[in-house]
Scaffold this active site. Structure first.
Site, PDB file in Angstrom:
ATOM      1  CE  LYS A 116      -4.134  -2.004   2.115  1.00 20.53           C
ATOM      2  NZ  LYS A 116      -3.689  -3.386   2.134  1.00 20.53           N
ATOM      3  CD  GLU A 200      -4.985   5.821   3.525  1.00 19.47           C
ATOM      4  OE1 GLU A 200      -4.069   5.919   2.689  1.00 19.47           O
ATOM      5  OE2 GLU A 200      -6.037   5.193   3.302  1.00 19.47           O
ATOM      6  CD  GLU A 275     -10.484  -2.272  -2.720  1.00 18.40           C
ATOM      7  OE1 GLU A 275     -10.400  -1.667  -1.633  1.00 18.40           O
ATOM      8  OE2 GLU A 275     -10.741  -3.481  -2.811  1.00 18.40           O
ATOM      9  CD  GLU A 288      -6.581  -2.106  -0.554  1.00 14.34           C
ATOM     10  OE1 GLU A 288      -5.507  -2.663  -0.281  1.00 14.34           O
ATOM     11  OE2 GLU A 288      -7.634  -2.305   0.078  1.00 14.34           O
ATOM     12  CG  ASN A 290      -7.453  -5.487  -3.571  1.00 15.34           C
ATOM     13  OD1 ASN A 290      -6.725  -5.829  -2.647  1.00 15.34           O
ATOM     14  ND2 ASN A 290      -8.473  -4.668  -3.403  1.00 15.34           N
ATOM     15  CG  PHE A 348     -21.823  -9.030  13.328  1.00 17.45           C
ATOM     16  CD1 PHE A 348     -22.594  -9.554  12.305  1.00 17.45           C
ATOM     17  CD2 PHE A 348     -22.190  -7.823  13.895  1.00 17.45           C
ATOM     18  CE1 PHE A 348     -23.714  -8.880  11.851  1.00 17.45           C
ATOM     19  CE2 PHE A 348     -23.309  -7.140  13.446  1.00 17.45           C
ATOM     20  CZ  PHE A 348     -24.078  -7.671  12.419  1.00 17.45           C
TER      21      PHE A 348
END
Length: 670
Positions: A116, A200, A275, A288, A290, A348
């Site tokens: 990244k 960032e 992205e 980024e 992928n 979750f």
């Protein structure tokens, strides 16, 4: 074209690659660990090679074992899927040395975009708009605090080699930077073997929108529209759709052209995804790239008609891209719901176990819609603690967004999973949420709309009437069966009483039956709460998981599971227990005292099956609310257990390294 390829992955993505290879007439080789010996992808492939123990670090993440499997079987190429070795440049380089083709980009592109920090530098050089942030690796906590202060809060702490939401933390102040840096570093080290971190600026209320690209080795590169991935939880995508309900054509074109420019800058060859985060004014910033197939690629396939796996294989085989940019058309709308093995009612937390029942909806056309289900499990499969908790990716396509959403809602109601906890109730509730249906999204959507976690949707009065009608019809079918069985089980009069009440929670819904045909197909005429008589029709039979019928001519699909003296009904994000009873029985039940649940406030219970990574307190220690008590790791994610109030630890019942079950007592408090 290749004659045989090996899939260096498992689960649904391995099955997905096998399907395309089979369509192209290419033989496939699966690899599997001890835990996956009986997995679906192993059965689907033409050949299968065992590569080691259950832990991914000893099997799927070992390049030498993948290469040995290629040599053993004569596989000419390797498709990595996503995760595992899909973005490890050294693996690609070793394959090249061995004369084996990697079905993906060249190592240079993986190195440039897989990191990244480096990818942001390339993006700047390619004049792709980027998020303000640190260009260098963060050395330690003090360095993290200084950089965060210079950028300005909030900030995002991210693993350079990260993905799948792991190794990522949002920090709103210095204290959260310290904790976030430590957690992100630990997760990155455990998940990727690379603990480099960068920071960032965190864009408030952003949308997460990504562009799918295809590029060949002849310099041709196109974009296939966008995917909206803003519905996320803990930085992990939950629901995706294509196209985005937010973008206009001008923004789509600008994002697509920047994605292509970045791909060309690194000589990208294969399917890839760039992205972006997009603010409320449609300003977009590179996030980024992928360098692999994305989990959510099916929605792009559904709206473009392009098989991305097939294109990856053809590009790797040296073919020229046969699709031109002006030939890419976006048709209709597609939605993907990720079915996870996790308990939505317990924040979750991961769930493991065996699928005692697994009945997905049938794939193919349903009215105007199309249903697709990418999965790597079947009934009887085991959901292991060693791998990602994804069970399936349920997709729907329809001409319009709301039609695709409604098709997804029906498909979720028809998706039966037993044996583990899962997030279908949450996904079903999401399909009914007004903000989701209107497309007013951001990556903070779940946190904002479910700030206290997810609880089943509370039924409205109209919902309660539908649920009561379903519950009573199921009870009458059950009683009719008992009547036919007669004295072989127990005496039964066969008489259907006219007056009933159906208890759902604290509500009692009075029902009067005017006429009934309780033998399937059932047809009843009911009056609910003294209202007009309505018709209830269904072919449901005891033992079937899905009640499919009509209530007052309204089509309804709901899941039924028998409980003591009633039925649990799951429908559109609601989960209730319906207890049908005759009117005089209901009058007596209302006199019964309410059972009080046991007090567990003085216990720290393990919220999920997992490994106890650390115990952060000792017996006799006084702890303040919010302090860390213990950390449990499950399915590659660390879960911090904090004190909910000021307390004193009295007994420690577990130690670091213990494997714990759900509700195992970790410690006790005074």
């Amino acid at each position: 074209m290749f004659k045989k390829i090996l899939i260096a992955n498992r689960g649904e993505i391995a099955c997905r690659v096998i399907k395309s290879a089979r369509k192209m007439g290419i033989a496939t080789v699966a690899v599997y660990s001890d835990a996956d010996r009986d997995a679906v992808h192993v059965e689907m492939a033409d050949e299968a090679v065992h590569i080691g123990p259950a832990a991914a670090s000893e099997s799927y993440l070992v390049p030498e074992k993948i290469i040995a499997a290629c040599k053993e079987t004569g596989a000419e190429a390797v498709h990595p899927g996503y995760g595992f070795l899909s973005e490890r440049a050294s693996f690609c380089e070793e394959l090249e040395k061995q004369g084996i083709i990697f079905i993906g980009p060249k190592p240079r592109a993986i190195i440039a975009m897989g990191d990244k920090i480096e990818s942001k530098k390339f993006a700047n050089e390619a004049k792709v708009s980027t998020v303000p942030g640190s260009p260098d690796v963060i050395i330690d906590v003090a360095h993290a605090e200084r950089i965060a202060g210079e950028i300005g809060y909030p900030v995002m702490i991210k693993a350079s080699a990260g993905g799948g939401g792991k190794g990522m933390r949002i920090a709103w102040n210095k204290a959260e930077v310290r904790d976030g840096f430590e957690r992100a570093t630990s997760e990155a080290r455990n998940s990727f073997g690379d603990d480099r971190i960068f920071i960032e600026k965190f864009i408030v209320d952003p949308r997460h929108i990504e562009i799918q690209v295809l590029a060949d080795s002849f310099g041709n590169c196109i974009y296939l529209g966008e995917r909206e991935c803003s519905v996320q939880r803990r930085n992990q995508k939950v629901v995706e759709e294509a196209p985005s309900p937010f973008l206009d054509e001008a923004t789509r074109k600008a994002m697509g052209e920047q994605a292509v420019a970045l791909s060309k800058a690194v000589d990208y060859q294969s399917a890839g995804t760039v992205e972006f985060i997009v603010d409320k004014d449609r300003n977009f910033y590179f996030l980024e790239m992928n360098t692999r197939l994305q989990v959510e690629h099916p929605v792009t396939e559904l709206i473009t008609g392009i098989d991305l796996v097939e294109q990856m294989i053809r590009i790797a085989a040296g073919e020229k891209l046969a699709i031109k940019q002006n030939e890419v058309k976006l048709n209709g709308w597609a939605v993907e719901s990720r079915l996870y093995a996790e308990d939505p009612y317990r924040n979750f937390l991961p769930s493991i176990g065996r699928l005692t029942r697994y009945r997905p909806p049938l794939e193919g056309p349903v009215g105007k819609a199309v249903i697709r289900n990418d999965t790597g499990v079947t009934e009887g499969s085991e959901i292991s603690m060693f791998y990602d908790p994804m069970v399936a990716k349920l997709c729907t396509w329809a001409p319009t967004r709301l039609e695709a959403v409604d098709a997804m809602a029906d498909a979720l109601d028809n998706f039966v999973v037993d044996g583990i906890e899962h997030n279908i109730p949450f996904l079903a509730a999401l399909m009914q949420h007004p903000r989701w249906r209107e497309g007013r999204l951001s990556t903070a959507f779940i946190a904002e709309e479910f700030p206290d976690g997810f609880q089943p949707i509370s039924p409205t009065v109209d919902d309660l009437d539908v649920l009561a009608a379903i519950g009573l019809s199921a009870e009458l079918v059950r009683k009719e069966r008992l009547d036919r069985l007669g004295d072989r089980l127990r005496p039964h009069s066969g008489r259907i009483h006219a007056e009933w009440e159906v208890r759902i929670g604290d509500d009692y819904v009075p029902v009067i039956i005017r006429s009934s045909a309780a033998k399937p197909p059932v047809k009843l005429e009911l009056s609910l709460r003294g209202g007009d008589f309505v018709t209830v029709r269904s072919d449901w039979r005891p033992g079937e998981a899905v009640w499919d019928g009509y209530v007052n001519e309204r089509p309804v699909k709901a899941q039924l599971r028998p409980v003591s003296n009633g039925m649990r009904i799951d429908w559109k994000g609601m989960s209730v227990i319906a207890h049908p009873m005759q009117k005089h029985v209901a009058a007596l039940e209302k006199l019964m005292p309410v059972k009080i649940p046991p007090d567990t406030s003085k216990l720290l219970l393990c919220p999920m099956p997992g490994l106890l990574v650390s115990v952060n307190v000792s017996a006799g220690q006084e702890v303040k609310a919010g302090e860390t008590l213990a950390i449990v790791e499950a399915m590659k994610m660390e879960n911090v257990l904090r004190a909910e109030r000021d307390l004193t630890v009295s007994v420690i019942n577990a130690k670091q390294g213990d494997s714990l079950a759900v509700d195992a007592v970790i410690m006790e408090f005074d």
